[in-house]
Design an enzyme around this catalytic site. Structure first.
Site, PDB file in Angstrom:
ATOM      1  N   ASP A 123      61.032  58.131  33.030  1.00 59.32           N
ATOM      2  CA  ASP A 123      61.212  59.023  34.183  1.00 59.32           C
ATOM      3  C   ASP A 123      60.149  58.833  35.253  1.00 59.32           C
ATOM      4  OD1 ASP A 123      63.441  60.354  33.307  1.00 59.32           O
ATOM      5  OD2 ASP A 123      62.329  61.967  32.334  1.00 59.32           O
TER       6      ASP A 123
HETATM    7  C1  GLC Z   1      60.502  62.525  28.231  1.00 58.80           C
HETATM    8  C2  GLC Z   1      61.918  62.775  28.645  1.00 58.80           C
HETATM    9  C3  GLC Z   1      62.769  61.576  28.493  1.00 58.80           C
HETATM   10  C4  GLC Z   1      62.129  60.389  29.116  1.00 58.80           C
HETATM   11  C5  GLC Z   1      60.733  60.192  28.596  1.00 58.80           C
HETATM   12  C6  GLC Z   1      60.012  59.077  29.292  1.00 58.80           C
HETATM   13  O1  GLC Z   1      60.423  62.417  26.837  1.00 58.80           O
HETATM   14  O2  GLC Z   1      62.464  63.840  27.912  1.00 58.80           O
HETATM   15  O3  GLC Z   1      64.031  61.791  29.069  1.00 58.80           O
HETATM   16  O4  GLC Z   1      62.923  59.300  28.860  1.00 58.80           O
HETATM   17  O5  GLC Z   1      59.991  61.359  28.781  1.00 58.80           O
HETATM   18  O6  GLC Z   1      59.724  59.390  30.608  1.00 58.80           O
HETATM   19  C1  GLC Z   2      57.433  63.933  33.659  1.00 58.08           C
HETATM   20  C2  GLC Z   2      56.961  63.495  32.294  1.00 58.08           C
HETATM   21  C3  GLC Z   2      58.069  62.830  31.530  1.00 58.08           C
HETATM   22  C4  GLC Z   2      59.263  63.717  31.527  1.00 58.08           C
HETATM   23  C5  GLC Z   2      59.648  64.169  32.922  1.00 58.08           C
HETATM   24  C6  GLC Z   2      60.763  65.152  32.843  1.00 58.08           C
HETATM   25  O1  GLC Z   2      57.781  62.840  34.402  1.00 58.08           O
HETATM   26  O2  GLC Z   2      55.866  62.620  32.379  1.00 58.08           O
HETATM   27  O3  GLC Z   2      57.642  62.553  30.237  1.00 58.08           O
HETATM   28  O4  GLC Z   2      60.332  63.018  30.990  1.00 58.08           O
HETATM   29  O5  GLC Z   2      58.557  64.749  33.557  1.00 58.08           O
HETATM   30  O6  GLC Z   2      61.078  65.771  34.009  1.00 58.08           O
END
Ligand code: GLC
Ligand code: GLC
Length: 826
Positions: free
Chosen positions: A507
């Protein structure tokens, strides 16, 4: 040896905490259907119904000091001494303390001055309530007269506005108090108008007093460690009018030497249909002295409490509570009987037979919504997250996984793109975040095919599923899968690799975001995708891997010309993608991570920081892209050399130390944390599976053990619960490598489950039969797996007398109902 705060009791399937001062609250989850509770080892936490944002039942203050200081508490006054069975909030030193976190229940026991107080917390199956069975025992040889106070604080339903809109909130609170052979406090804020739900907190006996107004009970200048009413030794019988409604019962308890008494508290939630919301006059007269309401005589809106009464009456005896508890235990016996390993390694058995499967149930139920790191108001269910979670859960209750797939697919857009999240209560996509994460569509193939391999239920493909929940727009689920596949095909960049969109699985790799404004969220800000060349190697690997699952599914289906054409077309696209990765996605010793907006490389030896990333090694490796050219092996060697550390593999290396506007959020995290060089436990199993693809059983086992909680060496360092996976452990470039954060709600649970059950121990459902294809450490001599699959049961013994890591050829046991016993010698 490092200090231990507890131990595993495998026979009872419990983790037993023996010191309340754990390095962080160590929590558990109550409920596995619609009513849920989070409970810490000192009884902190809260309850909600289905949706932690829209149906928050009890209040919790995140980010408060000390942390975890609201919950469901019992205060015991013994002479002048006040204490709690779970130590907090009074923190009176206890003579004995134990917290047993079991499967959807927690039992907290405190002993002080020869009084033992033990509370069992659980949510019975099919019931919308948390049961708290409190047992008080006088272990002295004198008579004891105790005063008992319960305490819980109501949330004004919406977990977000409850912490925000005080000008309204502090005037709306309303309650009812009912005193009969039981005593129940009802929370009815906003019930007279738009809400059709209420909550209640009852005890199965008359009381000596009660409180429903927080200030009256606690005192304006006191905190929960010294509630005024408790210190004064009696309830104030307060009736909440606005401010902060609470529920507290006050009971005087006499106990002869050796005597034990049980109290059953029920903290519940009920809904009434419109038209049936209010008690009729004949059911209830307001002049009935048994009932008090905030509004008093003018209250024309007395709650119709029939449903609550049913639950309260049902749980009025210890026998009823025990029977419901036995049902919950039996459910877990059944769930855990689907896959069982017996080996000489008790930690392996513990992870596989208890804790990993349990965590998969929790992530399936919660997605990423409510934990001690997820406030329950930020995110609902994730499209990608839920598809991954269900792969860890599908063998447990396939029918629920089936429903989840349909719910998720219903939030998809007609072009295959997806709402990134949806709310469990409404099952609608969240507009705040929208779509555009280009990995999302592939996860639907991932989840659906796992479901069919598990169940053989191809009928799910014919289910008619809408786009974006729009009635009339329904097409078959199979069509959703085709369009998901094509979403990648239709969104390729200049190298023939998938365009990333807003982000892929990571993300925080926001290649099109370019945010300079601190008031913007990386997650919700519009992207500059026009003219972007940002491509993702993670999606490339995902596409090849899930694309093959799509092809296998088609192959196992009909023989029609149409299907054959579709197979040929899909295979061609997959082949093209492999070629694109080989040609443009290989950095010489590992797979590149991405091309940025301008077409520059990300995750290349040419970069100063962020030279190598884990996601593409994992996904392109799992998909075996370029394996014949030696890429897989080389990539695994590079990952071992550059990403690995004592506690697992970091996400990228070296971590970024400056903000790269063209990379986005990833480079905002300090080096060594989260997606910037943290050990993101979720993606370690991708590498482990890639290692098994390369036949490296020893490596796979070593990395598996680095991440798995059963092997945690230093509980103080690890900080969070030692019985479940956490999302992130601080990486080798962080201040405290090995420090865990964000426990419980992480795809790590499902992925490690898939890894250990299907790839290391190697028992894998396929369309043709149950495949046995272990990839194990050479010193694992023997193990036995009992696998209930569809309506068959397979007992498989794997023997490894010659110290091999994998068989020459996998074995596929054809599906046939009944019990089968096999032995496989490597
Ligand atoms: C969090 C989110 C997931 C995402 C991951 C890496 O675990 O829930 O959707 O893929 O972060 O950013
Ligand atoms: C932030 C976090 C990631 C998560 C995301 C969800 O980017 O670092 O882990 O998946 O928020 O919105």
């Amino acid at each position: 040896m490092a200090k231990e705060y507890g131990y595993f009791d495998d026979a009872h399937r419990e983790y037993v905490i023996t010191d309340p001062k754990t390095p962080f609250p160590w929590i558990n989850y109550l409920g596995n259907e619609d009513f849920f509770g989070l409970i810490s080892n000192t009884a902190g936490g809260y309850d909600f119904f289905k949706d932690a944002k829209f149906r928050r039942i009890t209040r919790y203050r995140y980010n408060s000091v000390p942390m975890d200081s609201v919950g469901r508490y019992f205060y015991i006054v013994d002479d002048r001494l006040v204490w709690n069975p779970g130590w907090k909030p009074c923190k009176t030193a206890l003579d004995g303390y134990e917290c047993r976190h079991g499967l959807n229940y927690t039992r907290i026991t405190g002993v002080k001055n020869k009084v033992r107080a033990s509370v069992l917390y659980f949510v019975p199956l099919g019931v919308k309530a948390e049961i708290q069975r409190l047992t008080l025992t006088n272990e002295s040889d004198e008579k004891k007269t105790l005063k008992l106070f319960s305490y819980t604080e109501w949330c004004l339903w919406n977990g977000a506005t409850d912490g925000e809109n005080f000008q309204r909130n502090l005037s709306t609170g309303e309650v009812e108090i009912e005193r009969s052979e039981w005593t129940a406090i009802y929370h009815k804020t906003e019930y007279k108008e738009r809400r059709n739900h209420y909550a209640y907190y009852s005890v199965n006996c008359p009381v000596n007093g009660y409180d429903t107004d927080r200030e009256s009970f606690v005192g304006l200048y006191n905190d929960l460690s010294e509630p005024q009413a408790v210190l004064e030794g009696k309830a104030t019988d307060s009736l909440a009018h606005g401010w902060s409604p609470i529920a507290s019962h006050y009971i005087e308890v006499g106990l002869a030497p050796g005597e034990s008494k049980d109290f059953i508290f029920v903290l519940g939630y009920e809904e009434n249909e419109e038209g049936n919301k209010f008690a009729s006059n004949s059911q209830f007269s307001i002049h009935n002295s048994q009932l008090l309401t905030s509004l008093g005589e003018r209250d024309h809106h007395i709650i119709n409490k029939e449903r609550a009464h049913e639950v309260i009456k049902r749980f009025s005896t210890v026998e009823a509570v025990e029977a419901a508890f036995a049902e919950l235990q039996a459910l877990w016996d059944e769930l855990l009987s689907k896959y069982r390993v017996e080996s000489l390694d008790e930690r392996l058995n513990r992870m596989v037979n208890i804790w990993n499967q349990y965590q998969c149930m929790i992530t399936f139920c919660m997605s990423r919504s409510a934990s001690f790191f997820e406030s329950g108001i930020g995110r609902g269910m994730g499209f990608r997250d839920s598809n991954q979670d269900l792969v860890g859960f599908v063998h447990q209750i396939p029918s629920r996984a089936r429903q989840r797939i349909i719910d998720i697919a219903s939030t998809q857009f007609p072009d295959g793109g997806c709402y990134h999240q949806y709310q469990p209560l409404t099952k609608r996509g969240n507009n705040d975040i929208g779509g555009g994460f280009n990995d999302d569509p592939m996860w639907l193939i991932f989840g659906t095919t796992a479901y069919i391999r598990e169940t053989g239920d191809f009928s799910i493909l014919d289910e008619m599923v809408p786009w974006d929940n729009e009635p009339g727009s329904e097409v078959s689920l199979m069509e959703h899968l085709r369009i998901s596949f094509d979403h990648v095909v239709n969104n390729l960049g200049p190298h023939g690799l998938p365009l990333i969109g807003r982000a892929d699985w990571n993300d925080c790799l926001n290649l099109n975001c370019f945010s300079n404004d601190p008031n913007e969220s990386f997650q919700t800000t519009g992207n500059k995708t026009e003219g972007s060349r940002a491509e993702s190697l993670m999606i490339a690997g995902l596409f090849v891997y899930c694309g093959r699952q799509y092809v296998d599914l088609l192959k196992s289906r009909a023989e029609s010309k149409e299907t054959k054409d579709e197979i040929a077309r899909a295979e061609k696209e997959i082949e093209k993608m492999c070629k694109a990765v080989e040609q443009f996605g290989w950095d010489g010793a590992w797979y590149l991570r991405a091309y940025d907006y301008y077409g520059n490389k990300v995750g290349s030896h040419e970069n100063e920081e962020g030279k190598i990333f884990i996601e593409s090694q994992g996904w392109c490796g799992m998909a075996r892209i370029g394996a014949e050219l030696g890429m897989l092996d080389k990539a695994l060697d590079s990952a071992a050399q550059l990403l690995d550390s004592e506690h697992g593999m970091v996400l990228n290396y070296p971590a970024y130390t400056t903000y790269h506007i063209e990379l986005g959020e990833q480079s905002t995290y300090p080096a060594g944390y989260k997606e910037n060089g943290g050990i993101f436990c979720h993606n370690n199993p991708w590498v482990i599976i890639a290692q098994t693809e390369a036949g490296r059983g020893n490596d796979a086992w070593t990395l598996y053990k680095k991440i798995a909680p059963a092997w945690i060496k230093d509980q103080d360092l690890h900080k969070v619960e030692p019985y479940v996976y956490c999302q992130m452990v601080a990486g080798k470039e962080a201040a405290k490598p090995g420090e865990g954060k964000n426990s419980w709600l992480t795809g790590t649970a499902a992925w490690n489950w898939l890894t250990i059950s299907q790839h290391i121990l190697g028992i894998r459902p396929t369309y043709e039969g149950l495949m046995i294809n272990p990839c194990i450490p050479s010193d694992l001599k023997e193990y036995k797996v009992t696998r209930k699959w569809r309506d068959a049961e397979y007992v498989i013994t794997v023997k490894n007398p010659n110290g091999k890591q994998h068989p020459d050829q996998p074995v596929v046991l054809p599906y046939a109902p009944g019990k089968h016993t096999y032995e496989v010698v490597l």
